[in-house]
Design a protein around this motif. Structure first.
Motif, PDB file in Angstrom:
ATOM      1  N   ASP A  60       3.905 -30.008  47.329  1.00 25.05           N
ATOM      2  CA  ASP A  60       3.358 -29.033  47.067  1.00 25.05           C
ATOM      3  C   ASP A  60       1.330 -30.253  46.633  1.00 25.05           C
ATOM      4  O   ASP A  60       1.561 -30.180  45.422  1.00 25.05           O
ATOM      5  CB  ASP A  60       3.820 -28.603  45.418  1.00 25.05           C
ATOM      6  CG  ASP A  60       2.369 -27.363  45.651  1.00 25.05           C
ATOM      7  OD1 ASP A  60       1.277 -27.152  45.774  1.00 25.05           O
ATOM      8  OD2 ASP A  60       2.113 -26.429  43.986  1.00 25.05           O
ATOM      9  N   LEU A  61       0.686 -30.095  47.244  1.00 27.41           N
ATOM     10  CA  LEU A  61       0.120 -31.687  46.941  1.00 27.41           C
ATOM     11  C   LEU A  61      -1.857 -30.993  47.026  1.00 27.41           C
ATOM     12  O   LEU A  61      -2.049 -32.039  46.129  1.00 27.41           O
ATOM     13  CB  LEU A  61      -0.963 -31.771  48.863  1.00 27.41           C
ATOM     14  CG  LEU A  61       0.388 -32.352  49.275  1.00 27.41           C
ATOM     15  CD1 LEU A  61       0.151 -33.532  51.442  1.00 27.41           C
ATOM     16  CD2 LEU A  61       0.891 -33.665  48.598  1.00 27.41           C
ATOM     17  N   PRO A  62      -1.442 -29.677  47.161  1.00 22.47           N
ATOM     18  CA  PRO A  62      -3.268 -29.123  45.949  1.00 22.47           C
ATOM     19  C   PRO A  62      -3.130 -29.916  44.631  1.00 22.47           C
ATOM     20  O   PRO A  62      -3.494 -29.964  43.673  1.00 22.47           O
ATOM     21  CB  PRO A  62      -2.916 -27.747  46.601  1.00 22.47           C
ATOM     22  CG  PRO A  62      -2.672 -27.201  47.923  1.00 22.47           C
ATOM     23  CD  PRO A  62      -1.616 -28.642  47.612  1.00 22.47           C
ATOM     24  N   GLU A  63      -1.430 -29.434  44.008  1.00 25.22           N
ATOM     25  CA  GLU A  63      -1.244 -29.213  42.782  1.00 25.22           C
ATOM     26  C   GLU A  63      -1.289 -30.973  42.627  1.00 25.22           C
ATOM     27  O   GLU A  63      -1.444 -31.473  41.991  1.00 25.22           O
ATOM     28  CB  GLU A  63       0.017 -28.530  42.517  1.00 25.22           C
ATOM     29  CG  GLU A  63       0.928 -28.855  41.497  1.00 25.22           C
ATOM     30  CD  GLU A  63       2.296 -29.129  41.403  1.00 25.22           C
ATOM     31  OE1 GLU A  63       3.039 -29.160  41.912  1.00 25.22           O
ATOM     32  OE2 GLU A  63       2.814 -29.085  39.971  1.00 25.22           O
ATOM     33  N   LEU A  64      -1.051 -31.585  43.084  1.00 28.17           N
ATOM     34  CA  LEU A  64      -0.612 -33.059  43.411  1.00 28.17           C
ATOM     35  C   LEU A  64      -2.102 -33.543  42.781  1.00 28.17           C
ATOM     36  O   LEU A  64      -2.298 -34.327  41.606  1.00 28.17           O
ATOM     37  CB  LEU A  64      -0.083 -34.008  44.507  1.00 28.17           C
ATOM     38  CG  LEU A  64       0.294 -35.377  44.339  1.00 28.17           C
ATOM     39  CD1 LEU A  64       1.023 -36.022  42.857  1.00 28.17           C
ATOM     40  CD2 LEU A  64       0.571 -35.731  45.746  1.00 28.17           C
ATOM     41  N   LEU A  67      -3.749 -35.446  39.434  1.00 28.07           N
ATOM     42  CA  LEU A  67      -4.170 -36.415  39.746  1.00 28.07           C
ATOM     43  C   LEU A  67      -5.851 -37.183  39.162  1.00 28.07           C
ATOM     44  O   LEU A  67      -6.502 -37.524  38.706  1.00 28.07           O
ATOM     45  CB  LEU A  67      -4.131 -37.594  41.054  1.00 28.07           C
ATOM     46  CG  LEU A  67      -2.966 -37.457  41.208  1.00 28.07           C
ATOM     47  CD1 LEU A  67      -2.224 -37.854  42.763  1.00 28.07           C
ATOM     48  CD2 LEU A  67      -1.867 -38.707  40.706  1.00 28.07           C
ATOM     49  N   LYS A  68      -6.285 -36.100  39.766  1.00 26.27           N
ATOM     50  CA  LYS A  68      -7.787 -35.820  39.246  1.00 26.27           C
ATOM     51  C   LYS A  68      -8.519 -35.481  38.195  1.00 26.27           C
ATOM     52  O   LYS A  68      -9.270 -36.189  37.165  1.00 26.27           O
ATOM     53  CB  LYS A  68      -8.614 -34.402  40.248  1.00 26.27           C
ATOM     54  CG  LYS A  68      -8.854 -34.470  41.733  1.00 26.27           C
ATOM     55  CD  LYS A  68     -10.017 -33.552  42.250  1.00 26.27           C
ATOM     56  CE  LYS A  68     -10.371 -33.896  43.965  1.00 26.27           C
ATOM     57  NZ  LYS A  68     -10.447 -33.157  44.309  1.00 26.27           N
ATOM     58  N   LYS A  69      -7.051 -34.644  37.434  1.00 25.67           N
ATOM     59  CA  LYS A  69      -6.913 -34.713  35.684  1.00 25.67           C
ATOM     60  C   LYS A  69      -7.788 -35.797  35.215  1.00 25.67           C
ATOM     61  O   LYS A  69      -7.338 -36.258  34.151  1.00 25.67           O
ATOM     62  CB  LYS A  69      -6.131 -33.460  35.687  1.00 25.67           C
ATOM     63  CG  LYS A  69      -6.430 -32.139  34.384  1.00 25.67           C
ATOM     64  CD  LYS A  69      -5.616 -31.625  34.320  1.00 25.67           C
ATOM     65  CE  LYS A  69      -5.545 -31.450  33.211  1.00 25.67           C
ATOM     66  NZ  LYS A  69      -4.158 -30.795  32.665  1.00 25.67           N
ATOM     67  N   CYS A  70      -6.275 -36.489  35.322  1.00 29.01           N
ATOM     68  CA  CYS A  70      -6.436 -38.145  34.953  1.00 29.01           C
ATOM     69  C   CYS A  70      -6.880 -39.295  35.810  1.00 29.01           C
ATOM     70  O   CYS A  70      -6.724 -39.729  35.731  1.00 29.01           O
ATOM     71  CB  CYS A  70      -5.240 -38.683  35.939  1.00 29.01           C
ATOM     72  SG  CYS A  70      -3.666 -37.727  34.696  1.00 29.01           S
ATOM     73  N   ASN A  71      -8.206 -38.804  36.726  1.00 27.06           N
ATOM     74  CA  ASN A  71      -9.540 -39.625  36.927  1.00 27.06           C
ATOM     75  C   ASN A  71      -9.253 -40.361  38.287  1.00 27.06           C
ATOM     76  O   ASN A  71      -9.656 -41.725  38.059  1.00 27.06           O
ATOM     77  CB  ASN A  71      -9.626 -40.113  35.878  1.00 27.06           C
ATOM     78  CG  ASN A  71     -10.923 -39.360  35.131  1.00 27.06           C
ATOM     79  OD1 ASN A  71     -11.270 -38.442  35.198  1.00 27.06           O
ATOM     80  ND2 ASN A  71     -10.459 -39.558  33.439  1.00 27.06           N
ATOM     81  N   ILE A  72      -8.388 -40.150  38.942  1.00 22.77           N
ATOM     82  CA  ILE A  72      -8.063 -40.806  39.766  1.00 22.77           C
ATOM     83  C   ILE A  72      -8.895 -41.392  40.952  1.00 22.77           C
ATOM     84  O   ILE A  72     -10.047 -40.585  41.253  1.00 22.77           O
ATOM     85  CB  ILE A  72      -7.080 -40.528  41.172  1.00 22.77           C
ATOM     86  CG1 ILE A  72      -6.106 -41.608  41.778  1.00 22.77           C
ATOM     87  CG2 ILE A  72      -6.563 -39.413  41.754  1.00 22.77           C
ATOM     88  CD1 ILE A  72      -4.280 -41.503  42.674  1.00 22.77           C
TER      89      ILE A  72
END
Ligand SMILES: C[S@@+](CC[C@H](N)C(=O)[O-])C[C@H]1O[C@@H](n2cnc3c(N)ncnc32)[C@H](O)[C@@H]1O
Length: 333
Positions: free
Chosen positions: A173-177, A181-186
């Protein structure tokens, strides 16, 4: 609810996943970590962390399995360190389907941590890993030590700190992934190493292709390391497939594991600019002689042929994108 890692109490939180279809795939996490723990317990390599994530197996693992795990961990480590050297650790690592992997802690001990280390696995697995981290200071201290602020973002299947993050997500599920990850500041601009160690084979070829494409499109400069089965069309391969199927674990992506060529082709046709692949017998044959003598003296193996057969059915592949100025394309095994 977010809690502070410094608070020792652990309120168990159930996973949001109700999907039982992936039970067999999640079970492979236990298999891999128990095999690694067993090999560590008899001296194949040093890892003081694995024992905090998984119990010691009551059964002895066969010598060829232990040697296979040694080559796997050694091979993946070598490529990770090559990337860290090229980027001088100014990079991020994203371990997909990390299970109980201990690389983050081992790299910290060697003073080789990237700017940030991310792990992803199914929420249920992440919940288990987080539980171990929360209740064992030996695991949580390195994370806390590196985290300057007071509050760590942590809940049942999510932890985000300055240098280490772990998120529960389905890699299909790439949108979820991406959102997690954005939430963790990738950081899409930072050179990024993605790792899948025995993970892609559990997805359909279409799903793994999508993941590889997403990875190539998401990061400007990147390297991908994939360890998994190869040469699966022969009799030995068929037996491996049947054994796993009996344990409710389907190798949905086995089609891509036909040959080293098919492994490279998948990487090249999904956005990666260079691709290399070696079978694990080659990795084993390139081990430093002192290491081979040391590990071969740990246990007696009377059937070398069995080891060779096993090693010819696993491979290490890597691909790069961008990073000419860093010399990523020069990384060889
Ligand atoms: C064989 S284990 C390997 C674990 C770890 N990479 C290692 O080598 O020790 C495969 C891991 O991939 C995870 N995995 C497989 N498919 C996944 C998916 N679609 N989403 C998230 N995790 C997945 C499993 O839960 C499991 O932890």
């Amino acid at each position: 609810m977010a809690t502070n890692l410094r608070t020792p109490s652990f309120a168990s939180s159930s996973s949001t996943s109700t999907d039982t279809d992936d039970e067999g795939v999640r079970g492979t996490c236990e298999d891999a970590s128990m095999c690694k723990r067993f090999a560590v317990s008899i001296g194949y390599w040093h890892d003081p962390y694995i024992q905090h994530f998984v119990r010691l197996s009551k059964e002895r693992k066969a010598p060829e399995i232990n040697r296979g795990y040694f080559a796997r961990v050694h091979g993946v480590d070598q490529l990770i360190k090559a990337f860290l050297r090229k980027t001088e650790c100014q990079c991020q690592i994203l371990n997909l389907g990390a299970g109980m992997d201990t690389t983050f802690w081992r790299l910290k001990d060697e003073d080789l941590l990237p700017s940030k280390y991310f792990e992803v696995d199914f929420p249920m697995i992440v919940t288990r890993k987080l539980h171990s981290i929360k209740v064992k200071p030996f695991l949580s201290q390195p994370i806390i030590e590196l985290h300057a602020d007071d509050t760590l973002q942590i809940d049942g299947h999510f932890l985000d700190s300055k240098r280490y993050a772990i998120v529960g997500a389905d890699l299909r599920d790439l949108p979820e992934l991406e959102e997690k990850l954005k939430k963790c500041n990738i950081n899409p601009q930072l050179p990024t190493l993605l790792i899948t160690e025995c993970v892609l084979v559990y997805m359909t070829p279409e799903q793994s292709a999508n993941l590889l494409k997403w990875a190539a499109n998401s990061f400007e400069t990147a390297m991908f390391i994939n360890y998994e089965q190869v040469n699966m069309d022969d009799r030995f391969g068929q037996i491996m497939i049947e054994n796993l199927r009996r344990r409710q674990c389907d190798l949905a992506g086995v089609e891509t594991c036909k040959s080293l060529e098919s492994q490279k082709e998948r990487l090249l046709s999904n956005g990666w600019e260079t691709a290399s692949a070696v079978d694990m017998m080659e990795v084993y044959s390139k081990l430093p002689q002192a290491e081979v003598s040391r590990i071969e003296s740990l246990e007696f193996l009377d059937e070398m042929e069995l080891l060779e057969q096993l090693m010819q059915h696993y491979c290490l592949c890597w691909a790069t994108k961008g990073g000419n100025e860093l010399g990523l394309k020069e990384i060889v095994y």
